[in-house]
Design an enzyme around this catalytic site. Structure first.
Site, PDB file in Angstrom:
ATOM      1  CG  ASP A  17      -2.917   3.834   5.409  1.00 19.30           C
ATOM      2  OD1 ASP A  17      -4.007   4.296   5.790  1.00 19.30           O
ATOM      3  OD2 ASP A  17      -2.820   2.895   4.596  1.00 19.30           O
ATOM      4  CD  GLU A  30      -2.865  -1.421   2.222  1.00 13.57           C
ATOM      5  OE1 GLU A  30      -2.649  -0.789   3.280  1.00 13.57           O
ATOM      6  OE2 GLU A  30      -3.675  -2.356   2.150  1.00 13.57           O
TER       7      GLU A  30
HETATM    8  P1  ADP Z   1      -9.281   1.562   5.325  1.00 12.34           P
HETATM    9  O1  ADP Z   1      -7.962   1.767   4.689  1.00 12.34           O
HETATM   10  O2  ADP Z   1      -9.194   1.026   6.734  1.00 12.34           O
HETATM   11  O3  ADP Z   1     -10.226   0.764   4.484  1.00 12.34           O
HETATM   12  P2  ADP Z   1     -10.095   4.343   4.791  1.00 12.34           P
HETATM   13  O4  ADP Z   1      -8.808   4.870   4.327  1.00 12.34           O
HETATM   14  O5  ADP Z   1     -11.193   4.272   3.801  1.00 12.34           O
HETATM   15  O6  ADP Z   1      -9.976   2.974   5.574  1.00 12.34           O
HETATM   16  O7  ADP Z   1     -10.546   5.277   6.016  1.00 12.34           O
HETATM   17  C1  ADP Z   1     -11.750   5.142   6.638  1.00 12.34           C
HETATM   18  C2  ADP Z   1     -11.802   6.050   7.833  1.00 12.34           C
HETATM   19  O8  ADP Z   1     -11.651   7.414   7.402  1.00 12.34           O
HETATM   20  C3  ADP Z   1     -13.122   5.976   8.562  1.00 12.34           C
HETATM   21  O9  ADP Z   1     -12.919   5.976   9.962  1.00 12.34           O
HETATM   22  C4  ADP Z   1     -13.807   7.265   8.122  1.00 12.34           C
HETATM   23  O10 ADP Z   1     -14.725   7.725   9.079  1.00 12.34           O
HETATM   24  C5  ADP Z   1     -12.620   8.203   8.029  1.00 12.34           C
HETATM   25  N1  ADP Z   1     -12.934   9.393   7.231  1.00 12.34           N
HETATM   26  C6  ADP Z   1     -13.424   9.451   5.977  1.00 12.34           C
HETATM   27  N2  ADP Z   1     -13.614  10.728   5.595  1.00 12.34           N
HETATM   28  C7  ADP Z   1     -13.227  11.507   6.653  1.00 12.34           C
HETATM   29  C8  ADP Z   1     -13.202  12.925   6.901  1.00 12.34           C
HETATM   30  N3  ADP Z   1     -13.622  13.798   5.972  1.00 12.34           N
HETATM   31  N4  ADP Z   1     -12.728  13.342   8.085  1.00 12.34           N
HETATM   32  C9  ADP Z   1     -12.325  12.462   9.037  1.00 12.34           C
HETATM   33  N5  ADP Z   1     -12.349  11.132   8.875  1.00 12.34           N
HETATM   34  C10 ADP Z   1     -12.793  10.645   7.693  1.00 12.34           C
HETATM   35 MG    MG Z   2      -6.411   1.766   3.478  1.00  9.92          MG
END
Ligand code: ADP
Ligand code: MG
Length: 620
Positions: A200, A173
């Site tokens: 990340d 990643e």
């Molecule tokens: P993963 O890699 O674990 O699949 P992501 O990178 O998609 O996860 O991140 C998801 C997290 O980011 C969730 O906790 C979501 O609430 C948070 N998130 C998404 N948009 C925002 C934002 N605008 N501000 C703060 N947190 C956010």
């Molecule tokens: Mg991720």
């Protein structure tokens, strides 16, 4: 022009997954609502619902709504124990302790593997990509965390295969994130090595990786991505910020939490969190058993509440940087923000402060990994000129030799694909089968490393010990999957093993194995040496002892006395080494073995001429 069969890039996340594609216009995410929640609901009808609708109605279908399955990929129940406490569905033990999900359906429970659940998410991404591109998509680059080991990578590949995808490459990643910024893709026009930190913070996990990127110097050359250090926490992410907000929303009335619908409350908390990324205040409206409640929350309150979480991530950053500097990273040149939670202003501020750099945020943090994977896909399909991506092997790979030491064939940090070949022989006369045990780890002794698998080479014709010539080859393909093959050259017998290990290592284990290898390096090396000396001396003594009995009449009297003394000397060191190896001086042991060797020169010329001095490693 893109090639006829496009290669898409997939970020198969713990919380959200997405698919992207890169052509002449650059990389873009496919599908309308870009993020597909990594949530699968199993229906009584045998069908499944994937994504947003499954996530939103999770509270209605407890037990059969499966989320965060990435935490179980390629893991045993034992390995995943820490994660299990948080998963709102039933995990059961499959064969070899592998983790399986048990889904309660009308017709009775259905047991599925994490690979199957992931494949359903992948299938849905494959469909949306095919629809968006107007052509059947069947090839993909899939990303995994940098600390994923062979088993976890293999499980990810298997999930792809189950979804009908040819997984052309598994990419780390953080490497994908760097590619999305054009780092190492040969398009930035920069030259020279760069050290990049990738921070990340996702939904449930935090990873910090430090990469060294050596860009391609010329078109057609290779960019080298080396993971210098990783750290993080597999139980720290956006969910924890939601929980902190839930406590703020409920105020000093924790009782009401017991009556509230936890999932609905978390959804409200999450939407407040998003708003607070852009605004100074937000209002939470929740219905509790005591009635509706409206709470205004300021960004300052929120930041105070999540500060401890962010501080923990910064602690991990410090550790990763210090590990990386031990491996030659002088200064961090840039910091890339990945994961939805890095939209939080406090996160950006604190990371900026820690690294003394303005973090890279130009690319959407929740899309950057998928976009980078798409860039890699286009490089592989030949439609983007420039760098070829290389990754490295996180832990050394080797084979157990007699006495329990590990002969390392591929050392850690070797670039993939990697190939290594070494010759081995037998330790016992007339051995017709050889067991090959494959290990991963930095320590010298098999007992301190992790067993990945084993196989047997059978049907070898009886030969004296040391005579069979066993060629063992390790091949790690470009996705980090290990193939081991063995070939006995005198008889032509072959055997092979594709290491599809039963389960994976946790990051904590990778860290621990690495740390221990430093702490124990000296002791381990001595032990390895002594173990080899024990094995080889035992063989010498057996062989020379037998010949001494038979042929001593041909020796000069003083040679006979000398030889008897050398045999007695080596035998006593050998016995001591067997009971308490620490009390033995390896150099003295080695000298005694050589002295016996010299004293038995005359004997060695008798009978079959078989040198034990240059004996290869022997397998049990
Ligand atoms: P993963 O890699 O674990 O699949 P992501 O990178 O998609 O996860 O991140 C998801 C997290 O980011 C969730 O906790 C979501 O609430 C948070 N998130 C998404 N948009 C925002 C934002 N605008 N501000 C703060 N947190 C956010
Ligand atoms: Mg991720």
């Amino acid at each position: 022009m893109s090639s006829p069969s496009p290669i898409v890039g997939i970020d198969l996340g713990t919380t959200n997954s997405l698919v992207a594609f890169c052509d002449e216009a650059g990389p873009r995410v496919l599908g309308e609502d870009a993020l597909v929640p990594s949530v699968v609901r199993f229906e009584d009808s045998g069908g499944v619902t994937v994504g947003r609708e499954a996530r939103e109605r999770a509270a209605e279908f407890p037990g059969r709504t499966i989320s965060s399955v990435k935490r179980l990929m390629g893991r045993s129940v034992t390995d995943a124990a820490a994660a299990l406490r948080y998963l709102p569905y039933r995990v059961v033990r499959g064969e070899n302790d592998t983790a399986r999900v048990e889904v309660p359906l009308g017709a009775g429970p259905r047991v599925v593997s994490p690979q199957e659940v992931s494949s359903l998410i992948l299938r849905s991404l494959k469909e949306r990509a095919s629809k968006a591109l107007g052509t059947e998509v069947s090839r993909a680059v899939i990303t995994v965390p940098a600390y994923f080991d062979d088993a976890q990578r293999q499980a990810t590949r298997d999930a792809g295969r189950l979804a009908g995808l040819d997984v052309v490459r598994i990419v780390n990643e953080p490497t994908a994130a760097a590619l999305a910024y054009g780092l190492g893709a040969g398009v930035t026009g920069e030259t020279g090595e760069r050290i990049v930190a990738v921070y990340d913070l996702g939904g449930g996990t935090f990873d910090i990786s430090i990469l060294r990127i050596t860009p391609a110097q010329a078109a057609g050359e290779t960019s080298f991505f080396e993971v210098l250090a990783t750290a993080g926490d597999t139980q720290l992410g956006g969910d924890d910020a939601d929980h902190a907000l839930m406590r703020l929303i409920l105020g000093d009335d924790p009782e009401s939490l017991g009556h509230a619908d936890r999932r609905l409350l978390q959804r409200e908390a999450e939407s407040v969190k998003w708003k607070l990324s852009d605004r100074e205040t937000a209002v939470a409206e929740v219905t509790l058993s005591v009635g509706a409640r409206r709470t205004e929350i300021t960004r300052a309150d929120y930041e105070r509440a999540i500060r401890p979480l962010i501080d923990r991530t910064i602690e991990h950053c410090r550790r990763a940087v210090s590990d990386a500097s031990a491996r030659g990273a002088v200064a961090i040149d840039r910091v890339i923000m990945v994961g939805g939670m890095t939209r939080t202003p406090l996160v950006r501020r604190e990371v900026g402060r820690q690294f003394g750099l303005e973090p890279y945020i130009a690319v959407d943090p929740d899309r950057v990994v998928a976009l980078g994977a798409a860039v890699q896909g286009s490089i592989l399909s030949g439609s983007t000129r420039g760098a070829l991506l290389l990754d490295v092997i996180p832990l050394s790979l080797g084979i157990e030799t007699v006495g329990g030491a590990v002969a390392k064939l591929i050392v850690r940090n070797s670039t993939v694909p990697a190939r290594a070949r070494e010759f081995f022989s037998t330790s016992v006369d007339n051995q017709t089968a050889i067991r090959l045990s494959v290990f991963q780890g930095e320590r010298e002794m098999a007992a301190d490393c992790r067993r990945l698998g084993e196989f047997h080479l059978r049907g070898i014709p009886p030969m004296p010990a040391g005579i069979p010539q066993l060629e063992v080859e390790f091949l790690v393909d470009s996705s980090g999957v290990l193939n081991v093959s063995a070939h006995e050259r005198r008889s032509g017998k072959r055997a092979a093993l594709q290491v599809i290990p039963n389960h994976g290592l946790t990051r904590e284990e990778v860290d621990r194995m690495e740390r221990e290898s430093f702490t124990h390096a000296r002791e381990d090396m001595t032990r390895h040496r002594i173990v080899d000396l024990i094995a080889n001396s035992a063989l010498d003594l057996k062989w020379i002892g037998e010949r001494f009995q038979r042929y001593q009449h041909i020796l000069e009297p003083e040679n006979r006395v000398e030889l008897q003394n050398r045999i007695d000397e080596l035998r006593s060191i050998l016995e001591r080494a067997r009971t308490d190896w620490k009390s033995v001086d390896a150099d003295a042991f080695h000298r005694a073995k050589e002295a016996l060797d010299r004293a038995s020169m005359r004997l060695q010329e008798v009978g079959i001429a078989m040198s034990l001095r240059e004996s290869p490693n022997r397998l049990g």
